[in-house]
Design an enzyme around this catalytic site. Structure first.
Site, PDB file in Angstrom:
ATOM      1  N   ASP A 190      19.860 -83.089  24.639  1.00  9.07           N
ATOM      2  CA  ASP A 190      19.931 -81.691  24.212  1.00  9.07           C
ATOM      3  C   ASP A 190      21.016 -81.473  23.163  1.00  9.07           C
ATOM      4  OD1 ASP A 190      17.909 -80.845  25.906  1.00  9.07           O
ATOM      5  OD2 ASP A 190      19.284 -80.541  27.585  1.00  9.07           O
ATOM      6  N   THR A 226      53.028 -44.561  18.344  1.00  8.46           N
ATOM      7  CA  THR A 226      51.665 -44.022  18.308  1.00  8.46           C
ATOM      8  C   THR A 226      50.641 -45.059  17.868  1.00  8.46           C
ATOM      9  OG1 THR A 226      52.564 -41.837  17.790  1.00  8.46           O
ATOM     10  CG2 THR A 226      50.208 -42.176  17.404  1.00  8.46           C
ATOM     11  N   ASN A 233      54.894 -46.521  13.528  1.00 14.34           N
ATOM     12  CA  ASN A 233      54.266 -47.846  13.596  1.00 14.34           C
ATOM     13  C   ASN A 233      54.277 -48.416  15.000  1.00 14.34           C
ATOM     14  OD1 ASN A 233      53.076 -48.881  11.274  1.00 14.34           O
ATOM     15  ND2 ASN A 233      55.039 -49.315  10.305  1.00 14.34           N
ATOM     16  N   ASP A 266      16.723 -73.221  29.458  1.00 13.23           N
ATOM     17  CA  ASP A 266      16.099 -74.162  30.381  1.00 13.23           C
ATOM     18  C   ASP A 266      15.718 -73.420  31.656  1.00 13.23           C
ATOM     19  OD1 ASP A 266      16.119 -76.511  28.978  1.00 13.23           O
ATOM     20  OD2 ASP A 266      18.115 -77.108  29.645  1.00 13.23           O
ATOM     21  N   ASP A 296      21.365 -79.312  29.159  1.00 15.85           N
ATOM     22  CA  ASP A 296      22.234 -80.043  30.084  1.00 15.85           C
ATOM     23  C   ASP A 296      22.169 -81.549  29.901  1.00 15.85           C
ATOM     24  OD1 ASP A 296      19.714 -80.518  31.037  1.00 15.85           O
ATOM     25  OD2 ASP A 296      19.989 -79.500  32.960  1.00 15.85           O
TER      26      ASP A 296
END
Length: 911
Positions: free
Chosen positions: A646, A741, A738, A338, A642
């Protein structure tokens, strides 16, 4: 209906009460509303106007639910297995403690997510226009109390149950409450019968229903849980959290990996048992393998990253209501915006006033009333009051101290009337409305009716009309001359009128027209269909109104263009007006009218749509058709809106975007995203955040899948080739990788700094899978490289230094491979030795933490005892580092090939 006694009125349902009785029961005056003290007292009595929250899940149930995760189940089983039969009590207790830690962490993350949702909901507060202490004010709907006098209009969400006291063409969609498929025509006339069905109470409106047409005024009769929707709220089920396409894709992939890992685990156990390995060793290997092979909540982590993305977007003034929209944002290739309030400031200012034979320039800007209406020298003075009255009376907007309540265009007209020395408030009191025709997009005008005297002193009901110039001209029969005497509207005057309209529009001004018509008071019926009476109007004035472009909009459009997104302007203005603004903003393509758009067939539209940049005078149907046309051409479409009309286009678009300031509640309900600042630049910023988010997710998933396949390859290879008795890592060593790192690097990748060229790339296809077959094959190769390299180091060290050193070197090598792999997945093409790789502070911090964790695992005494590792000498460290570098060699060779292909494709591309 006769006025009831107080006792009778208080026991009669509100729909069966007259307006006066309803006001009496609520102890409120219509024109003044409640006083601040009354409102405060009633708030204490009735509480806030909101529905009770749904019952929360007990903490213990939420805690138990954390153990439904595959990783938790594996850790729990591994912990119990370590206690018995392995009798490794330290390992078992640590594994069980880890499950508790994960459960607490999961609960904490859920709490953060719930808090984020709550914060977003607070940003989507429904507003209501309320009369308090005789003044119209705007409040949060939550602050309403019974007795409040509230105004509603098309696009509003009804904020509470109420008895209508005034209506003008009011229609309300009550389908959510009654199941009625069409909007209900509302009227303030009393509905007889205390037992009338809910759907038949046309003099009532109910909380959370949508006003689709017209205007109305109501006195609040019930709030919160006392409303009709409150009575049934206990039966309403909360909408389940929908999985995004990405998390569904990863869930399927996780399940496939679990199957592959399960087969590999069974094969590993069978091989180790067949070799006659002791049961304890085989069981230990199985526990370590199981821990390494379970994907650590890929979909859950992705959902968390997407959820945090919604918070980033909220801080950028874009509230995303659904996770899938966060994911889709990065694919946006077409933005239909718009004009008013999104590409422009939405501070409408009248800058020119034209009456027949006269032109006036208006000074001042915005909604402040300081300014003048000036004319050229040498022209006799013309009284302007007759021309300014429609601007004051045929408008609902109110302006106080530079602040606007109501429609921006009406605000510009009201300010113009004030600049012409009309006191709008007292003028409205002197000439109250006796009837009105509310504005509707179908006929593009608004009319109000007032009792007054004409220029000869005769009593009349004068209708003032404002609206689109072409619509008023089509209904006109005369025009006011400089002497304020109506003259017949001939072809010459029509041509001059349209020429003046075009002159103003070509300057990029929005043009509003005003007109009037007088009625005989004796014959006037305010209840009649007044729209049909609006013929043979007398034209009064044309007003040129400017809504200046937002300063940042032009730059945002240029950024969108560079990112491969096509911006189109959708507006209700004339094509020439829209084209002037589009040219200022840098929007490409020609401007066409809604009529031209509608006249095109589907095939013609598909051919020409790429050359169209502005569509003017559009209807809601045009917007839906535009979205569908672009989607058929493969675009991911964002559509702003808006108004209540719409909503269909917002729902149909891939990303429906509502305006948070000027948008109706209906449009916000239909949209996937709400702009809290109504600024077009926010859309472009949201797309940039969406792209960065997807890039980070992609890096994280690539890294996670690569190391997961690496774990499986390492354990399965150890079993096949009987390396380290089939146990390359112990269970706690696996967990160490696990949770140090891999977790550190996952954080660094998942929340990393976006690429500098992120808005210079074309949008990705929405149907593009995160992991293509080719990518999965490549990740399998990477995983095999990780596994083969790790096993080679373990086998070499086992022969020369023993199993403990071999496992320590294997753990170190695998950890280094993980760390370096995270550097290589940051870009598909760019070498990891590029300076941009080291330009992300957070990623460098997490990488430093990983490096420290790798060293501590082998050198810190307490960790050596827990993880069963030993110190490494310089030679052993160099071997681990050299082995870890193999992943760089492999990935850099691939990037070299891909860069060569990209360069060749670019050289061969046309133009």
């Amino acid at each position: 209906m006769a006025t009831l006694s107080t006792s009778e009125a208080e026991t009669t349902p509100f729909h069966a009460l007259s307006v006066d009785d309803a006001l009496a029961v609520e102890h409120v005056e219509l024109l003044t509303g409640l006083s601040a003290a009354d409102a405060l007292s009633r708030r204490a009595t009735y509480g806030p106007n909101r529905l009770a929250e749904s019952r929360k899940e007990p903490w213990w149930r939420a805690f138990v639910r954390q153990y439904a995760d595959p990783m938790q189940i594996v850790l729990l089983c591994a912990g119990i297995g370590s206690l018995y039969p392995l009798k490794q009590f330290g390992t078992g207790i640590l594994l069980l403690a880890l499950t508790l830690f994960n459960a607490v962490l999961g609960l904490r993350q859920e709490g953060k997510a719930a808090a984020a949702v709550s914060a977003l909901q607070k940003m989507m507060i429904v507003k209501a226009r309320v009369r308090r202490d005789g003044q119209l004010t705007e409040l949060a709907a939550e602050e309403l109390v019974p007795g409040d006098v509230v105004q509603v209009e098309a696009g509003d969400l009804v904020p509470a149950d109420g008895r209508l006291v005034r209506t003008a063409g009011l229609e309300v969609d009550e389908s959510a409450l009654t199941g009625e498929s069409v909007p209900v025509v509302k009227d303030a006339d009393t509905v007889p019968g205390a037992g009338a069905a809910l759907g038949d109470r046309v003099d009532m409106v109910y909380m959370n229903t949508n006003v689709t047409r017209g205007t109305g005024e109501l006195v609040v009769t019930a709030t919160g849980m006392a409303t009709e929707v409150g009575h049934i709220s206990g039966m309403l089920q909360a909408e389940p959290t929908a999985e995004t396409p990405l998390t569904r894709q990863l869930s399927r992939l996780t399940n496939q990996i679990l199957v592959v890992a399960g087969v590999a685990l069974v094969l590993s156990i069978a091989l180790n048992l067949a070799r006659g390995n002791p049961f304890n060793v085989v069981f230990l290997a199985a526990i370590a393998f199981a821990i390494s092979a379970v994907p650590t909540g890929l979909p859950a982590v992705v959902t968390t990253i997407l959820s945090l993305g919604t918070q980033l977007l909220a801080r950028a003034n874009a509230i995303v209501k659904r996770l899938r929209s966060t994911e889709t944002l990065g694919s946006t290739s077409a933005v239909n915006s718009d004009k008013t309030g999104t590409l422009t400031l939405n501070q409408m200012t009248a800058v020119e006033l034209t009456i027949p034979g006269r032109r006036y320039v208006v000074s001042g800007s915005g909604y402040r009333t300081d300014g003048d209406i000036r004319h050229a020298a040498g022209q006799p003075e013309v009284p302007l009051e007759p021309f300014l009255l429609p601007m004051a009376l045929a408008s609902d907007a109110a302006v106080r101290d530079g602040e606007l309540i109501g429609d921006p265009t009406e605000g510009a007209l009201v300010v113009l009337a004030e600049k012409g020395h009309l006191d709008v408030a007292s003028t409205r009191q002197r000439y109250p409305r006796v009837a009105e025709v509310p504005f509707d997009a179908a006929y593009k005008l608004m009319a109000t009716f007032h009792r007054m005297t004409d220029e000869s002193g005769t009593d009349v009901v004068r209708c003032f009309v404002k609206g689109a110039p072409d619509q008023l001209l089509a209904r006109a029969a005369s025009v006011v001359t400089p002497g304020v005497a109506p003259a017949p509207l001939d072809d010459e005057l029509r041509a001059r009128y349209m020429a003046e309209n075009e002159r103003l529009a070509e300057q990029g001004l929005r043009v509003m027209a005003t007109a009037r018509k007088d009625f005989d008071p004796a014959a006037f019926d305010p209840q009649a269909d007044l729209l049909d009476t609006l013929d043979r109007l007398t034209l009064l004035a044309l007003v040129g109104i400017v809504d200046p472009p937002r300063p940042q909009a032009k730059a945002a459009i240029a950024t969108a263009k560079a990112a491969g997104m096509r911006v189109r302007m959708i507006t209700g203005d004339h094509a020439v007006t829209a084209a002037a603004i589009a040219q200022q903003l840098g929007i490409d393509g020609r401007a066409i009218s809604g009529a031209e758009f509608a006249a095109m067939g589907d095939e013609q539209l598909a051919r020409e749509i790429d050359h169209i940049g502005v569509i003017a005078r559009v209807t809601p149907e045009h917007k839906v058709r535009l979205v569908e046309t672009l989607q058929r051409k493969g675009h991911i479409v964002a559509m702003t809106g808006d108004g209540v009309n719409d909503a269909p286009a917002l729902k149909r678009a891939d990303i429906g975007i509502a305006m948070g300031i000027t948008g109706t509640e209906v449009s916000k309900e239909a949209a996937a995203m709400i702009l809290t600042d109504d600024d077009f630049a926010t859309i472009v910023k949201a797309v940039e955040i969406g792209r960065a988010l997807y890039d980070n997710l992609k890096r994280y998933v690539f890294f996670q899948m690569g190391v997961l396949i690496g774990f499986i390859a390492t354990f399965l290879g150890a079993s096949i080739f009987n390396i380290a008795s089939g146990v390359p890592f112990l269970p706690l060593q696996t967990l160490w990788v696990n949770f140090t790192t891999q977790v550190f690097q996952a954080i660094g990748l998942g929340y990393g700094k976006p690429e500098q060229d992120i808005m210079r790339r074309p949008p990705r296809r929405a149907d593009e899978p995160l992991l293509t077959t080719r990518t999965l094959l490549w990740l399998a190769v990477v995983g095999l490289v990780l596994g083969a390299t790790t096993l080679a180091v373990i086998a070499w060290a086992d022969r020369g230094y023993g199993t403990d050193v071999a496992r320590t070197m294997g753990l170190t090598t695998f950890s280094i491979l993980n760390l370096l792999l995270s550097f290589t997945v940051r870009s598909d093409l760019r070498s990891m030795f590029n300076l941009d790789t080291f330009d992300d502070h957070r990623f460098l911090v997490t990488s430093g933490m990983s490096a420290i964790a790798i060293v501590l695992a082998t050198e810190l005494g307490v960790l050596q005892r827990i993880l069963h590792t030993v110190s490494l000498n310089l030679t052993q460290w160099l071997v681990c580092l050299a082995a870890g570098a193999t992943v760089i060699v492999v990935t850099e060779l691939r990037k070299l090939v891909l860069r060569h292909r990209a360069a060749t494709a670019g050289a061969l591309a046309p133009g």
